[in-house]
Design an enzyme around this catalytic site. Structure first.
Site, PDB file in Angstrom:
ATOM      1  N   HIS A 205       0.796  -1.237   0.000  1.00 50.49           N
ATOM      2  CA  HIS A 205       0.000   0.000   0.000  1.00 50.49           C
ATOM      3  C   HIS A 205       0.824   1.281   0.000  1.00 50.49           C
ATOM      4  O   HIS A 205       0.268   2.372  -0.077  1.00 50.49           O
ATOM      5  CB  HIS A 205      -0.957   0.029   1.195  1.00 50.49           C
ATOM      6  CG  HIS A 205      -0.272   0.347   2.491  1.00 50.49           C
ATOM      7  ND1 HIS A 205       0.497  -0.566   3.159  1.00 50.49           N
ATOM      8  CD2 HIS A 205      -0.228   1.477   3.220  1.00 50.49           C
ATOM      9  CE1 HIS A 205       0.987  -0.014   4.251  1.00 50.49           C
ATOM     10  NE2 HIS A 205       0.565   1.230   4.313  1.00 50.49           N
TER      11      HIS A 205
HETATM   12  C1  UD1 Z   1      -2.225   5.568   5.808  1.00 57.46           C
HETATM   13  C2  UD1 Z   1      -0.902   6.053   6.421  1.00 57.46           C
HETATM   14  C3  UD1 Z   1       0.136   4.960   6.311  1.00 57.46           C
HETATM   15  C4  UD1 Z   1      -0.366   3.663   6.897  1.00 57.46           C
HETATM   16  C5  UD1 Z   1      -1.676   3.295   6.232  1.00 57.46           C
HETATM   17  C6  UD1 Z   1      -2.257   2.033   6.811  1.00 57.46           C
HETATM   18  C7  UD1 Z   1      -0.437   8.459   6.195  1.00 57.46           C
HETATM   19  C8  UD1 Z   1       0.421   9.442   5.493  1.00 57.46           C
HETATM   20  N1  UD1 Z   1      -0.382   7.212   5.704  1.00 57.46           N
HETATM   21  O1  UD1 Z   1      -2.003   5.368   4.425  1.00 57.46           O
HETATM   22  O2  UD1 Z   1       1.301   5.358   7.011  1.00 57.46           O
HETATM   23  O3  UD1 Z   1       0.602   2.662   6.701  1.00 57.46           O
HETATM   24  O4  UD1 Z   1      -2.613   4.372   6.449  1.00 57.46           O
HETATM   25  O5  UD1 Z   1      -3.423   1.645   6.147  1.00 57.46           O
HETATM   26  O6  UD1 Z   1      -1.107   8.791   7.140  1.00 57.46           O
HETATM   27  N2  UD1 Z   1      -9.578   4.685   1.938  1.00 57.46           N
HETATM   28  C9  UD1 Z   1     -10.757   4.019   1.966  1.00 57.46           C
HETATM   29  N3  UD1 Z   1     -11.315   3.734   3.173  1.00 57.46           N
HETATM   30  C10 UD1 Z   1     -10.726   4.068   4.339  1.00 57.46           C
HETATM   31  C11 UD1 Z   1      -9.514   4.758   4.299  1.00 57.46           C
HETATM   32  C12 UD1 Z   1      -8.930   5.056   3.096  1.00 57.46           C
HETATM   33  O7  UD1 Z   1     -11.331   3.698   0.937  1.00 57.46           O
HETATM   34  O8  UD1 Z   1     -11.270   3.767   5.415  1.00 57.46           O
HETATM   35  C13 UD1 Z   1      -8.944   4.972   0.628  1.00 57.46           C
HETATM   36  C14 UD1 Z   1      -9.244   6.349   0.124  1.00 57.46           C
HETATM   37  O9  UD1 Z   1      -9.380   6.278  -1.245  1.00 57.46           O
HETATM   38  C15 UD1 Z   1      -7.969   7.109   0.461  1.00 57.46           C
HETATM   39  C16 UD1 Z   1      -6.909   6.047   0.327  1.00 57.46           C
HETATM   40  O10 UD1 Z   1      -7.537   4.840   0.759  1.00 57.46           O
HETATM   41  O11 UD1 Z   1      -7.763   8.198  -0.376  1.00 57.46           O
HETATM   42  C17 UD1 Z   1      -5.695   6.283   1.151  1.00 57.46           C
HETATM   43  O12 UD1 Z   1      -6.024   6.512   2.526  1.00 57.46           O
HETATM   44  P1  UD1 Z   1      -5.090   7.478   3.426  1.00 57.46           P
HETATM   45  O13 UD1 Z   1      -5.565   7.486   4.821  1.00 57.46           O
HETATM   46  O14 UD1 Z   1      -4.925   8.786   2.749  1.00 57.46           O
HETATM   47  O15 UD1 Z   1      -3.668   6.801   3.351  1.00 57.46           O
HETATM   48  P2  UD1 Z   1      -3.231   5.270   3.407  1.00 57.46           P
HETATM   49  O16 UD1 Z   1      -2.653   4.900   2.104  1.00 57.46           O
HETATM   50  O17 UD1 Z   1      -4.303   4.408   3.994  1.00 57.46           O
END
Ligand code: UD1
Length: 370
Positions: A205
């Site tokens: 991821h």
């Molecule tokens: C975040 C953390 C990362 C951690 C990871 C664990 C930061 C910078 N990154 O990355 O360090 O390892 O979480 O999972 O804080 N989304 C969903 N549902 C959710 C959450 C996210 O669909 O409940 C999707 C959305 O499209 C979102 C994308 O995942 O834009 C990324 O989520 P985000 O929280 O921005 O970062 P992660 O890649 O999850």
């Protein structure tokens, strides 16, 4: 002593669970749990509360997804008035996600002491958003709780005074040791029709691996090749899933018959699968640590790690991102060439207890003086 604990993303939840439980055991502590809502899907958030017995968050800021700057800004805006209202004696932040740095920033600007759990880890790669979050959070924290000796060295090098640093062990491992047997009883491999010890588990991821079509395509080639040798289970993170569909990779993945694609798993399900895997291939930070304790060979799909103890003492190996190099390493594991690790110092299930003891002694001491 009122303590506001801030969580936001999936890996924060395994870290906060033993801390909040320990805080509830101490009569003079009043823990409050604030969820920023950075992660919000049932299987990225709620399931961890249920499985780990974390009390429901007292407040949810419901910030959701966005660019990193937007996400951090939303937490700043929503958390400031809440902390002003609650007026806690301490704010605790864990790990290195956007909610961590945002929580620390708001608290420090309001003059509230900040404790950072999992302080001092450094990948020395400033292109990783988490690295910036770690450096900033540590610079403005008052109590820095570390999980491995390299973290203490990093903090000293950055000029953090010795009296702020506490080597306490690893709260994520507290959670693993508490739930390991329960996870084992789920019989996860069989649920997927797998033989224990005869499958690989993969997770992916990091933006550097999934936000670029060439990088993601290379990783998929690895998984597709590997599944010709043994079944491969791939719980797909929402960020990764979006990229797979944006770039038309879904068919490729689905057509590989031994590559088992599943939605993100709950904590116990994932732990149950990890514990009995032949190997795990991952770009996660926490899984490198969990694999070390479970003695499962871990091939880390990155060029650096902020958790060097998992390499020096554990089962972790950095294999970079080149498909050939990753496959060579995986073949070695399949031929029985595995690293034998041992448990790093203080990864013994009692880190949360040590942290709460320090908080009671030091923070309460400061409050009495004031
Ligand atoms: C975040 C953390 C990362 C951690 C990871 C664990 C930061 C910078 N990154 O990355 O360090 O390892 O979480 O999972 O804080 N989304 C969903 N549902 C959710 C959450 C996210 O669909 O409940 C999707 C959305 O499209 C979102 C994308 O995942 O834009 C990324 O989520 P985000 O929280 O921005 O970062 P992660 O890649 O999850």
């Amino acid at each position: 002593m009122k303590i506001v604990n801030v969580v936001g993303a999936r890996p924060n939840l395994m870290k906060i669970a033993p801390l909040v439980a320990e805080m509830h055991r101490v009569p003079d502590l009043e823990p409050v749990l604030v969820h920023t809502g950075q992660h919000y899907d049932q299987n990225m958030s709620r399931v961890f509360f249920e499985e780990l017995g974390i009390p429901l968050a007292d407040y949810n800021l419901e910030i959701g997804s966005g660019t990193h700057a937007w996400q951090i800004a939303q937490v700043l805006l929503a958390l400031e008035p809440l902390l002003q209202k609650l007026s806690p004696d301490l704010v605790v932040v864990v790990g290195d996600v956007n909610s961590t740095v945002a929580g620390a920033l708001v608290a420090s600007r309001l003059g509230i002491p900040v404790a950072h759990v999992e302080a001092g880890l450094r990948s020395f790669d400033r292109t990783m958003p988490e690295e910036i979050n770690r450096v900033v959070t540590d610079a403005i924290s008052d109590y820095l709780f570390t999980s491995e000796p390299s973290a203490n060295e990093n903090l000293r090098r950055e000029g953090i005074p010795e009296e702020k640093i506490f080597f306490v062990g690893n709260v994520m491992i507290d959670t693993l040791l508490t739930h390991r047997d329960r996870a084992g009883r789920l019989g996860m491999p069989r649920r997927f029709g797998l033989t224990p010890g005869d499958y690989a588990l993969v997770t992916l991821h990091r933006p550097s691996n999934v936000d670029d079509p060439e990088a993601l395509g290379g990783m998929l080639e690895v998984f597709v090749d590997l599944q010709t040798r043994l079944p491969v289970v791939f719980p797909v993170h929402p960020r990764t899933w979006r990229r797979l569909s944006d770039w038309g990779f879904v068919e490729r993945v689905r057509s590989a018959g031994n590559l088992i694609i599943v939605e993100p798993l709950g904590y116990l399900e994932f732990l149950g699968l990890l514990a009995q895997a032949r190997m795990v291939l991952t770009d996660s930070g926490g899984i490198q640590e969990e694999a070390t304790i479970l003695e499962v060979p871990c091939l880390t799909l990155r060029n650096n790690t902020e958790r060097p103890v998992t390499i020096a003492e554990g089962t972790n190996e950095l294999v970079g991102t080149s498909p050939e190099r990753i496959l060579t390493a995986a073949r070695r594991v399949l031929h029985g060439e595995v690293k034998n690790g041992h448990r790093p110092d203080l990864w013994d299930g009692r880190a949360a207890e040590r942290i709460v003891r320090v908080l009671c002694d030091r923070v309460a001491g400061q409050l009495l003086k004031a």
